[in-house]
Design a protein around this motif. Structure first.
Motif, PDB file in Angstrom:
ATOM      1  N   SER A 153       5.674   9.416  -6.768  1.00 40.85           N
ATOM      2  CA  SER A 153       6.267   9.810  -5.946  1.00 40.85           C
ATOM      3  C   SER A 153       7.535   8.258  -5.113  1.00 40.85           C
ATOM      4  O   SER A 153       6.693   7.869  -6.093  1.00 40.85           O
ATOM      5  CB  SER A 153       5.405  10.194  -4.823  1.00 40.85           C
ATOM      6  OG  SER A 153       4.820   8.766  -4.603  1.00 40.85           O
ATOM      7  N   TYR A 182       0.735  -1.191  -0.077  1.00 48.17           N
ATOM      8  CA  TYR A 182       0.051   0.205   0.000  1.00 48.17           C
ATOM      9  C   TYR A 182       0.658   1.156   0.287  1.00 48.17           C
ATOM     10  O   TYR A 182       1.819   1.185   0.713  1.00 48.17           O
ATOM     11  CB  TYR A 182      -1.185  -0.460   1.432  1.00 48.17           C
ATOM     12  CG  TYR A 182      -1.350   1.298   0.925  1.00 48.17           C
ATOM     13  CD1 TYR A 182      -2.153   1.660   0.311  1.00 48.17           C
ATOM     14  CD2 TYR A 182      -1.306   2.140   3.050  1.00 48.17           C
ATOM     15  CE1 TYR A 182      -3.077   2.735   0.806  1.00 48.17           C
ATOM     16  CE2 TYR A 182      -1.957   3.084   2.968  1.00 48.17           C
ATOM     17  CZ  TYR A 182      -2.828   3.294   1.697  1.00 48.17           C
ATOM     18  OH  TYR A 182      -4.078   4.779   2.685  1.00 48.17           O
ATOM     19  N   ALA A 183       0.678   2.118  -0.821  1.00 48.99           N
ATOM     20  CA  ALA A 183       1.739   3.338  -1.626  1.00 48.99           C
ATOM     21  C   ALA A 183       1.230   4.176   0.265  1.00 48.99           C
ATOM     22  O   ALA A 183       2.554   4.698   0.642  1.00 48.99           O
ATOM     23  CB  ALA A 183       0.943   4.586  -1.715  1.00 48.99           C
ATOM     24  N   GLY A 184       0.634   4.069   1.330  1.00 45.61           N
ATOM     25  CA  GLY A 184       0.630   4.609   2.506  1.00 45.61           C
ATOM     26  C   GLY A 184       1.383   3.697   3.572  1.00 45.61           C
ATOM     27  O   GLY A 184       1.796   5.047   4.673  1.00 45.61           O
ATOM     28  N   ALA A 185       2.256   2.903   2.639  1.00 46.97           N
ATOM     29  CA  ALA A 185       2.849   2.361   4.200  1.00 46.97           C
ATOM     30  C   ALA A 185       4.069   2.106   3.348  1.00 46.97           C
ATOM     31  O   ALA A 185       5.088   1.486   4.307  1.00 46.97           O
ATOM     32  CB  ALA A 185       2.012   0.425   4.506  1.00 46.97           C
ATOM     33  N   ALA A 229       5.045   1.166  -4.144  1.00 50.69           N
ATOM     34  CA  ALA A 229       3.447   0.586  -4.780  1.00 50.69           C
ATOM     35  C   ALA A 229       3.394  -0.563  -5.631  1.00 50.69           C
ATOM     36  O   ALA A 229       2.892  -0.994  -6.119  1.00 50.69           O
ATOM     37  CB  ALA A 229       2.797   1.940  -4.169  1.00 50.69           C
ATOM     38  N   ALA A 241       6.829   6.855  -2.439  1.00 51.53           N
ATOM     39  CA  ALA A 241       6.130   5.779  -2.206  1.00 51.53           C
ATOM     40  C   ALA A 241       4.748   4.541  -3.044  1.00 51.53           C
ATOM     41  O   ALA A 241       5.028   3.504  -3.293  1.00 51.53           O
ATOM     42  CB  ALA A 241       4.775   6.869  -1.478  1.00 51.53           C
ATOM     43  N   GLU A 242       4.919   5.580  -3.959  1.00 48.62           N
ATOM     44  CA  GLU A 242       3.820   5.299  -5.612  1.00 48.62           C
ATOM     45  C   GLU A 242       4.829   4.634  -6.155  1.00 48.62           C
ATOM     46  O   GLU A 242       3.862   3.165  -6.581  1.00 48.62           O
ATOM     47  CB  GLU A 242       2.889   6.189  -6.369  1.00 48.62           C
ATOM     48  CG  GLU A 242       2.358   7.321  -5.600  1.00 48.62           C
ATOM     49  CD  GLU A 242       2.176   8.797  -6.017  1.00 48.62           C
ATOM     50  OE1 GLU A 242       0.999   8.723  -6.212  1.00 48.62           O
ATOM     51  OE2 GLU A 242       2.741   9.146  -6.790  1.00 48.62           O
ATOM     52  N   GLN A 298       7.869   3.031   5.060  1.00 47.70           N
ATOM     53  CA  GLN A 298       8.176   1.832   5.970  1.00 47.70           C
ATOM     54  C   GLN A 298       9.058   0.398   5.684  1.00 47.70           C
ATOM     55  O   GLN A 298       9.562   0.327   6.565  1.00 47.70           O
ATOM     56  CB  GLN A 298       6.948   1.216   6.465  1.00 47.70           C
ATOM     57  CG  GLN A 298       5.799   2.072   6.938  1.00 47.70           C
ATOM     58  CD  GLN A 298       5.139   1.625   7.654  1.00 47.70           C
ATOM     59  OE1 GLN A 298       5.142  -0.139   8.465  1.00 47.70           O
ATOM     60  NE2 GLN A 298       3.735   2.116   8.151  1.00 47.70           N
ATOM     61  N   ARG A 354      10.201  14.595  -0.451  1.00 47.96           N
ATOM     62  CA  ARG A 354       9.573  15.175  -1.919  1.00 47.96           C
ATOM     63  C   ARG A 354       9.875  16.486  -2.504  1.00 47.96           C
ATOM     64  O   ARG A 354       9.514  17.153  -3.378  1.00 47.96           O
ATOM     65  CB  ARG A 354       7.813  15.361  -0.936  1.00 47.96           C
ATOM     66  CG  ARG A 354       7.109  14.106  -0.837  1.00 47.96           C
ATOM     67  CD  ARG A 354       5.938  14.524  -0.598  1.00 47.96           C
ATOM     68  NE  ARG A 354       5.087  13.224  -0.007  1.00 47.96           N
ATOM     69  CZ  ARG A 354       4.089  12.509  -0.796  1.00 47.96           C
ATOM     70  NH1 ARG A 354       4.096  13.025  -2.431  1.00 47.96           N
ATOM     71  NH2 ARG A 354       3.602  12.176  -0.928  1.00 47.96           N
ATOM     72  N   ASP A 407       9.534  10.598   3.876  1.00 46.90           N
ATOM     73  CA  ASP A 407       9.760  11.029   2.792  1.00 46.90           C
ATOM     74  C   ASP A 407      11.119  11.958   1.717  1.00 46.90           C
ATOM     75  O   ASP A 407      11.268  12.722   3.130  1.00 46.90           O
ATOM     76  CB  ASP A 407       8.228  11.119   2.126  1.00 46.90           C
ATOM     77  CG  ASP A 407       8.357  11.065   0.523  1.00 46.90           C
ATOM     78  OD1 ASP A 407       9.215  10.408   0.213  1.00 46.90           O
ATOM     79  OD2 ASP A 407       7.528  11.211   0.373  1.00 46.90           O
TER      80      ASP A 407
END
Length: 230
Positions: free
Chosen positions: A176, A96-99, A182, A178-179, A102, A152, A150
């Protein structure tokens, strides 16, 4: 276990740590800055796509002292591409992008050196990019900095013989960090030791033997290389 010859372990330096980071795979995202996508004749809204480099492409750099970067055979148009490199210490699939952050151990400056003439030739023939992207030592990477959050935003630049060639900001990324993690994890089960080159800003161009490259990312530092003919 016995081997017929000693296995080679690819690894990166870690800033402020005697331990090394073992590298498992090298992923690279293509055209992740809008201006560079247009520069290369692409659409700045296309979905992310990735290619890979072999571990023999890796050139670990310990600090800002100059190192030699050989130009590989078979090219008359060797290009620089400065990139933020992300190293994973935790794997997984369908992340998941939100995680995703980590899973990040740290980040570094890297160069995706490219035999542009061979890449263009392969592209025009609808053939794989390997000859253009997979040359030995075509992935110089500086020391990893342990960054848990991050990145950014931050200036990213590259100069050749003191002249600025690339000058952008990490905020210009289309996808990003994270993206990217994912998205990759939908197609590969990511593993500790995987690293991701996250794309380059506009201004890529050729370098020749004897020229000096300086690549910088705000908050990470710089690496310096001198081109030599292999």
């Amino acid at each position: 276990m016995k081997y017929i010859f000693d296995p080679t372990i690819a690894s990166l330096f870690i800033n402020g740590d005697e331990a090394r980071f073992p590298v498992r795979r090298i992923f690279c995202v293509g055209r992740n800055y809008a201006a560079h996508a247009r520069e290369m004749g692409g659409d700045d809204r296309e979905p992310p796509f990735f290619f890979m480099k072999p571990l023999t492409a890796l050139l670990p750099i310990q600090d800002s002292n100059p190192v030699e970067l050989p130009i590989p055979p078979g090219t008359q148009n060797y290009h620089h591409e400065v990139e933020l490199v992300v190293a994973l210490h935790k794997g997984g699939a369908n992340i998941y992008a939100g995680a995703a952050l980590q899973h990040v151990f740290g980040m570094a400056i890297g160069l995706d050196m490219t035999r542009r003439d061979l890449q263009k030739q392969m592209s025009s023939q609808q053939k794989p990019w390997d000859f253009g992207k997979a040359a030995d030592f075509s992935a110089p990477v500086g020391p990893l900095h342990k960054i848990s959050g991050d990145m950014r935003e931050g200036a990213i630049s590259l100069s050749v013989d003191g002249e600025i060639r690339q000058n952008g900001n990490l905020s210009d990324m289309i996808w990003s960090i994270a993206e990217q993690i994912a998205h990759l994890s939908q197609y590969f089960t990511l593993q500790p030791g995987d690293i991701i080159f996250t794309g380059t800003p506009e201004g890529v161009g050729p370098v020749t033997a004897g020229q000096k490259i300086s690549a910088k990312i705000e908050g990470i530092g710089e690496i310096n290389l001198t081109l030599s003919q292999s």
